[in-house]
Design a protein around this motif. Structure first.
Motif, PDB file in Angstrom:
ATOM      1  N   GLY A  24      -0.163  -9.587   0.195  1.00  0.00           N
ATOM      2  CA  GLY A  24      -0.067  -9.408  -1.246  1.00  0.00           C
ATOM      3  C   GLY A  24       0.129  -7.968  -1.686  1.00  0.00           C
ATOM      4  N   ASN A  25      -0.065  -6.996  -0.802  1.00  0.00           N
ATOM      5  CA  ASN A  25       0.150  -5.591  -1.153  1.00  0.00           C
ATOM      6  C   ASN A  25       1.608  -5.342  -1.509  1.00  0.00           C
ATOM      7  N   LYS A  26       1.826  -4.374  -2.389  1.00  0.00           N
ATOM      8  CA  LYS A  26       3.172  -3.909  -2.715  1.00  0.00           C
ATOM      9  C   LYS A  26       3.316  -2.508  -2.149  1.00  0.00           C
ATOM     10  N   VAL A  27       4.408  -2.281  -1.423  1.00  0.00           N
ATOM     11  CA  VAL A  27       4.668  -0.976  -0.831  1.00  0.00           C
ATOM     12  C   VAL A  27       5.997  -0.475  -1.360  1.00  0.00           C
ATOM     13  N   SER A  28       5.996   0.723  -1.917  1.00  0.00           N
ATOM     14  CA  SER A  28       7.209   1.316  -2.457  1.00  0.00           C
ATOM     15  C   SER A  28       8.011   1.974  -1.346  1.00  0.00           C
ATOM     16  N   ILE A  29       9.304   1.658  -1.297  1.00  0.00           N
ATOM     17  CA  ILE A  29      10.211   2.267  -0.329  1.00  0.00           C
ATOM     18  C   ILE A  29      11.088   3.241  -1.092  1.00  0.00           C
ATOM     19  N   SER A  30      10.974   4.523  -0.775  1.00  0.00           N
ATOM     20  CA  SER A  30      11.755   5.517  -1.499  1.00  0.00           C
ATOM     21  C   SER A  30      13.228   5.434  -1.096  1.00  0.00           C
TER      22      SER A  30
END
Length: 147
Positions: free
Chosen positions: A128-134
């Motif tokens: 459920g975590n959201k990880v931002s990909i630059s």
């Protein structure tokens, strides 16, 4: 995809050759091989005054905020003073990928990837975590995922 196993007794014991037409297919194959060979190892992570033994394959993602690293696993979030670069060096795996200056993820744990603003992506992980990909890492992630 056509696959073929060729036994070559002239190779060294620790040598495997993989022939592919594209880097994307090669990266995916290496990721799968890596997942089954090295990700079963344990990693000792210091948290407060104790050392926790975490199986590498249980790590979902990690992010640095205010000089503390939070490692999210299948079961728990572990807070440590270890640096992100030190963690990546210990993991040394095709399964794990740095996706921003302060974050990394396990590509085997991605549930889906969504576009975000200004060319970034958001990876929704299986926990459920959201990880931002630059933007800087978007093309590398797409290559590793084969998209």
């Amino acid at each position: 995809m056509k696959t073929e196993l060729i036994i070559d007794e002239q190779l060294n014991d620790d040598e495997i050759k993989i022939h592919t037409k594209t880097a994307t297919v090669g990266a995916r194959i290496l990721s799968f091989i890596d997942h089954f060979t090295t990700d079963r190892e344990n990693l000792a992570i210091r948290s407060d005054e104790e050392f926790l033994m975490v199986q590498k394959s249980d790590i979902i993602c990690a992010e640095v905020q205010d000089k503390t690293l939070t490692i999210s696993t299948k079961d728990d979030d572990i807070v440590t003073t270890k640096t992100l670069s030190a963690l990546m060096e210990e993991l040394q795996s095709e399964t794990f990928m740095k996706v921003s200056k302060s974050g990394m993820l396990n590509i085997q744990m991605i549930d889906r990837v969504e576009p975000s603003f200004s060319g970034n992506l958001i990876a929704r992980m299986k926990n459920g975590n959201k990880v931002s990909i630059s933007r800087r890492y978007v093309s590398k992630l797409k290559e590793r995922l084969g998209i």
